[in-house]
Design an enzyme around this catalytic site. Structure first.
Site, PDB file in Angstrom:
ATOM      1  N   THR A 153       1.168  -4.450   4.201  1.00  0.00           N
ATOM      2  CA  THR A 153       0.745  -5.052   5.490  1.00  0.00           C
ATOM      3  C   THR A 153       0.109  -6.244   5.604  1.00  0.00           C
ATOM      4  O   THR A 153       0.329  -6.969   6.541  1.00  0.00           O
ATOM      5  CB  THR A 153      -0.044  -3.906   6.098  1.00  0.00           C
ATOM      6  OG1 THR A 153      -1.416  -3.987   5.217  1.00  0.00           O
ATOM      7  CG2 THR A 153       0.582  -2.420   6.207  1.00  0.00           C
TER       8      THR A 153
ATOM      9  N   THR B 132       0.866  -1.487  -0.001  1.00  0.00           N
ATOM     10  CA  THR B 132      -0.238   0.112   0.082  1.00  0.00           C
ATOM     11  C   THR B 132       0.922   1.419  -0.068  1.00  0.00           C
ATOM     12  O   THR B 132       0.341   2.133  -0.588  1.00  0.00           O
ATOM     13  CB  THR B 132      -0.954   0.000   1.148  1.00  0.00           C
ATOM     14  OG1 THR B 132      -1.732  -1.231   0.995  1.00  0.00           O
ATOM     15  CG2 THR B 132      -1.898   1.146   1.140  1.00  0.00           C
TER      16      THR B 132
END
Length: 337
Positions: A87, A12
Site C-alpha cells: 500500500t 503487506t
C-alpha cells in the site's frame, strides 16, 4: 468462463511476521489459498516479493511489462488483471499503469493493511473484491482501478490517506467510481481519463525526478542537490495553493529553460494549484515559467514527469502542454501534447 490473472508483487498482503519485522514472503498461490471465486478462473504469476517501500522505477516498469504481456497474450486470453501490491506506493504504480493503459479490460490493484498471517487480516476480502471487479463487465473501459475496503477507486488522484485504517485509500479529485458488497460490483461513475501515452522503456528506470516539499525556512540547498545528482525533473510540493519563498523562486527561475523540468504541485491533499500569491508565492513561480498541476497529487505527478522525461527533452512549452493534457482533469484531457 472468465479468466483473471493475478500478479503478485509482495506487500503487506503477502507478508508474515518475522523477528526483523513484517516482511513480504508469500507467493501468489499462498495469498489465494482457500479463496473461491465461483465461475471465475484465476491464474497466478509471481513477479516479485517485496515491500512497496523498496520499489524503484525499474520495479514499476517490470509490473507494466508484465501487464502488457498478459493483455497481449493470444492463447488463453485473460479478461482482466489483478495486482497484489504494497500500500505504501500503490498510488505510484497505479498511475503509471493507468497513463499507458490502452485496453478495455480492467487492471485492478489491491493489497492489505494487516499482514497475511494476521487473524483478522483484510487481505482476503480485498483480493476477492478485486477479482470480482476485474471480472465485471461494468468495469471494462474504466482504466486502472484500486479496490480497497469495498470501494472501487480510479487510479488517477487516488492516494493512501491513513497509515493503519482499513479504508486507507481515497480519491482526492473525484471520489469512488463504485463499490463491492456481498459479491456484487456496482459502478456509479465513469472516470475521465486522458489518452494513453507510450509505455515506459528501460530509460524510465534511471530517469531521476525529485519531489521536494516546501516548509518554513526552505531554501535552495535541496534544489541544488537534486540538480547535482542528475535530476531531469523536480516536482515542487508547495505550501497551500502552491507557494514557496523568494529564495526558492530565485533558484527555480535559474532552471527554467534548462534541461531540468520544474513543475509546481502542492503538499495539500485537495484543491487546485494556482499562481495567486506574490512575494515568493505561486504567482512568482508561474511568472518565472513554472507550470502548475492540479489533477494529480505530487506523488503521482512525479511518475508522470519521469515517464515523459524518459523519452523527451525538458522543453518548457512541451512540458506545459503535457501537464495540461495528462495531469489536470479538464475538458481538454484528450488532447495530444
Amino acid at each position: 468462463m472468465t479468466r483473471i490473472a493475478v500478479i503478485a508483487t509482495g506487500g503487506t498482503i503477502a507478508s508474515t511476521a518475522t523477528e526483523g519485522g513484517v516482511v513480504a514472503t508469500r507467493t501468489a498461490a499462498a495469498v489465494l489459498e482457500g479463496a473461491v471465486f465461483g465461475d471465475i478462473e484465476v491464474e497466478t504469476h509471481d513477479l516479485m516479493t517485496v515491500g512497496s517501500y523498496r520499489m524503484t522505477l525499474g520495479h514499476l516498469r517490470l509490473i507494466s511489462d508484465e501487464v502488457d504481456g498478459l493483455l497481449r497474450r493470444s492463447h488463453d486470453p485473460v479478461d482482466g488483471i489483478v495486482i497484489t501490491h504494497g500500500t505504501d506506493t500503490m498510488e505510484e504504480t497505479a498511475i503509471l499503469l493507468d497513463l499507458v493503459h490502452d485496453d478495455e479490460r480492467p487492471v485492478v490493484l489491491t493489497g492489505a493493511q494487516r499482514a497475511g498471517d494476521a487473524r483478522d487480516g483484510d487481505g482476503p476480502r480485498n483480493l476477492a473484491d478485486a477479482v470480482l471487479t476485474a471480472a465485471s463487465p461494468q468495469c471494462r473501459g474504466l482504466g486502472v482501478l484500486i479496490v480497497f475496503a469495498g470501494r472501487v477507486l480510479p487510479a488517477r488522484a487516488t492516494r493512501k490517506v491513513h497509515t493503519t485504517a482499513l479504508d486507507a485509500f481515497r480519491s482526492t479529485a473525484c471520489g469512488a467510481v463504485g463499490t463491492v458488497a456481498d459479491g456484487t460490483v456496482t459502478v456509479d461513475a465513469v472516470p475521465r481519463r486522458p489518452r494513453p501515452i507510450p509505455r515506459p522503456t528501460a530509460a524510465f528506470d534511471d530517469t531521476r525526478v525529485d519531489l521536494l516539499e516546501m516548509y518554513p525556512g526552505a531554501d535552495d540547498v535541496l534544489i541544488a542537490a537534486a540538480v547535482s545528482a542528475g535530476a531531469r525533473g523536480i516536482v515542487l510540493a508547495g505550501t497551500g495553493i502552491g507557494n514557496a519563498n523568494p529564495v526558492v523562486v530565485t533558484a527555480v527561475r535559474g532552471l527554467v529553460g534548462t534541461d531540468v523540468a520544474v513543475v509546481l504541485s502542492t503538499r495539500v491533499p485537495e484543491g487546485p494549484v494556482q499562481g495567486v500569491y506574490g512575494d515568493g508565492g505561486g504567482a512568482d513561480l508561474v511568472a518565472a515559467g513554472v507550470p502548475t498541476a492540479s489533477g494529480l497529487p505530487a506523488t503521482q505527478l512525479r511518475i508522470l514527469l519521469a515517464l515523459w522525461l524518459s523519452e523527451n527533452k525538458a522543453e518548457p512549452d512541451r512540458v506545459r502542454s503535457m501537464i495540461a493534457a495528462h495531469a489536470d482533469i479538464a475538458e481538454e484531457d484528450n488532447k495530444e501534447e
